[in-house]
Design a protein around this motif. Sequence first.
Motif, short mmCIF file in Angstrom:
data_model
loop_
_atom_site.label_atom_id
_atom_site.label_comp_id
_atom_site.label_asym_id
_atom_site.label_seq_id
_atom_site.Cartn_x
_atom_site.Cartn_y
_atom_site.Cartn_z
N PHE A 183 0.64 -1.12 0.20
CA PHE A 183 -0.11 -0.04 0.09
C PHE A 183 0.64 1.05 0.01
O PHE A 183 1.77 1.25 0.55
CB PHE A 183 -0.81 0.09 1.21
CG PHE A 183 -2.06 -0.91 1.35
CD1 PHE A 183 -3.24 -0.86 1.02
CD2 PHE A 183 -1.79 -2.40 1.58
CE1 PHE A 183 -4.23 -1.58 1.11
CE2 PHE A 183 -2.71 -3.35 1.59
CZ PHE A 183 -3.85 -3.02 1.52
N ASP A 184 0.32 2.39 -0.48
CA ASP A 184 0.79 3.61 -0.35
C ASP A 184 -0.06 4.46 0.55
O ASP A 184 -1.27 4.17 0.75
CB ASP A 184 1.32 4.41 -1.47
CG ASP A 184 0.27 4.59 -2.53
OD1 ASP A 184 -0.92 4.80 -2.22
OD2 ASP A 184 0.50 4.57 -3.42
N VAL A 185 0.29 5.64 0.91
CA VAL A 185 -0.61 6.61 1.54
C VAL A 185 -1.66 7.13 0.98
O VAL A 185 -2.99 7.07 1.75
CB VAL A 185 0.22 7.90 2.27
CG1 VAL A 185 -0.85 8.80 2.83
CG2 VAL A 185 1.31 7.40 3.20
N ASP A 186 -1.79 7.25 -0.29
CA ASP A 186 -2.89 7.58 -1.07
C ASP A 186 -3.89 6.45 -0.79
O ASP A 186 -5.16 6.62 -0.95
CB ASP A 186 -2.79 7.70 -2.68
CG ASP A 186 -2.03 9.01 -2.71
OD1 ASP A 186 -2.26 9.81 -1.71
OD2 ASP A 186 -1.37 9.31 -3.84
N ASP A 187 -3.45 5.09 -1.08
CA ASP A 187 -4.50 3.81 -0.75
C ASP A 187 -5.25 3.92 0.52
O ASP A 187 -6.34 3.78 0.46
CB ASP A 187 -3.75 2.52 -1.05
CG ASP A 187 -3.21 2.25 -2.42
OD1 ASP A 187 -3.86 2.50 -3.21
OD2 ASP A 187 -2.04 1.70 -2.48
N VAL A 188 -4.49 4.38 1.59
CA VAL A 188 -5.07 4.44 2.77
C VAL A 188 -6.18 5.52 3.03
O VAL A 188 -7.09 5.11 3.46
CB VAL A 188 -4.07 4.40 3.89
CG1 VAL A 188 -4.50 4.49 5.29
CG2 VAL A 188 -3.01 3.15 3.85
N THR A 189 -5.64 6.55 2.31
CA THR A 189 -6.72 7.59 2.46
C THR A 189 -7.97 7.51 1.63
O THR A 189 -9.03 7.79 2.12
CB THR A 189 -5.82 9.20 1.85
OG1 THR A 189 -4.69 9.36 2.54
CG2 THR A 189 -6.78 10.20 1.74
N PHE A 190 -7.78 6.55 0.59
CA PHE A 190 -8.83 6.33 0.02
C PHE A 190 -9.83 5.18 0.75
O PHE A 190 -10.96 5.41 0.70
CB PHE A 190 -8.43 5.68 -1.51
CG PHE A 190 -9.75 4.83 -2.11
CD1 PHE A 190 -10.70 5.67 -2.96
CD2 PHE A 190 -9.59 3.59 -2.29
CE1 PHE A 190 -11.68 5.06 -3.41
CE2 PHE A 190 -10.64 2.86 -2.79
CZ PHE A 190 -12.00 3.71 -3.46
N LEU A 191 -9.05 4.27 1.25
CA LEU A 191 -9.97 3.12 1.97
C LEU A 191 -10.55 3.65 3.08
O LEU A 191 -11.38 3.14 3.55
CB LEU A 191 -8.84 2.31 2.31
CG LEU A 191 -8.35 1.31 1.08
CD1 LEU A 191 -7.14 0.25 1.61
CD2 LEU A 191 -9.24 0.50 0.38
N THR A 192 -10.00 4.78 3.64
CA THR A 192 -10.65 5.12 4.95
C THR A 192 -11.75 6.18 4.94
O THR A 192 -12.20 6.75 5.72
CB THR A 192 -9.50 5.88 5.96
OG1 THR A 192 -8.65 6.74 5.04
CG2 THR A 192 -8.56 4.74 6.36
#
Length: 402
Positions: free
Chosen positions: A5-14
Amino acid sequence: MAYEFDVDDVTFLTSQRGADALADAARLPLTDASLLKDVPTLRGRHAPHEAALVETVRARRRAVGKLEDADELLLSDTSLQQSTPSAVAAHRAADIAGRHPGAVVHDVTCSIGSEMLALSAADGLGGVVGSDLDPVRLAMAAHNLRGRSGVQLVRADALAPCSQADVVIADPGRRTARGRTFRLDELDPPLLELLSVYAGRPLVVKCSPGLDYRMLRDRFGVDAAIQVTSLDGGVREACLWTEADDLPERRATVLRTVGDGAVHVDELTSDDSDEVDDPGVDDWIVDPDGAVVRAGLVRHYAHRHRLRQLDPQIAYLTGDTVPAGARGFRIVDRLGVTERALRSVLAAHDCGSLEILVRGLDIDPDRLRRKLKLKGSTPLALVLTRIGRNGVAFVCEPGVRH
């Protein structure tokens, strides 16, 4: 290879959009066989985060039975493999709270926060701090720990103390570019450096079950209690406890789920008696839990349950009954370990399927099973071991857990 994952993925998933996308992905099979069809479907709906969705949903499915509330966590396959089972983490958290009431506990390798979930739920602790160098794992931890009070997260190196917490927990990484490692200097962070940095503070370090704790004590002078923990028959970890003069030198903690989320705990320590009767052979062979064996507490276990050893150097025990929770094999025949003798006796017992257990002998169970050419219909077990200098085979009824 697992998706990173990257930070953009986590931002999207949350986000709410990400939550809806995860629900959409969870409705797909996402099996190895279906991915060629499922990934383009998700790409068309949720690009460029289709890989993160697949990784999260598949990891959540694998986490069921290991981590509580798995379907609400952000995690990857790699972080799941590194995570401690919830039952093990909860038992440790209660142990820490009982020994250090009111303590603030700092997990210096917190990753996605699975250990902190148990610590934040434990009664009697004063707070929980988590730190990690990986901003992506920290972002995932922030999501997983949302709503938990008394929890702080910070980006920091485990070898650079950033809190005055009363108790420190660490789980060094055990993988390198070459795969899993057992070398102390290749752990991340290195074990001996951790022990040095936090000297004088209670430190709990999770290690591989194969940790040579005797070498740590004898070669490096590490003064720590060792706890080996199993869950439902599988050894999960060895744990070092420093600044723990009140703890026995060795502990075996055997956890067994008994339904409705309850966990039965059985603990054995080096302070218990290890007096047992002389070796011999009784009606049953008992295979002690792996935590008992790895903690070097076989004789202590035998004393508690009125068993004795087949041989002083072998971990198999014998007795007239099988202790609750243990696995036992009722003996029906005894012979030597030559293939010819084994083939003849097993044929006489109409053996068709065979579980083979080996201790103290250099025998490959799978290779032996193929060479025995079983043709019968009766399931049996074969325990191969050594008594004195002689190899011995015990033909037994199938193993049962009492």
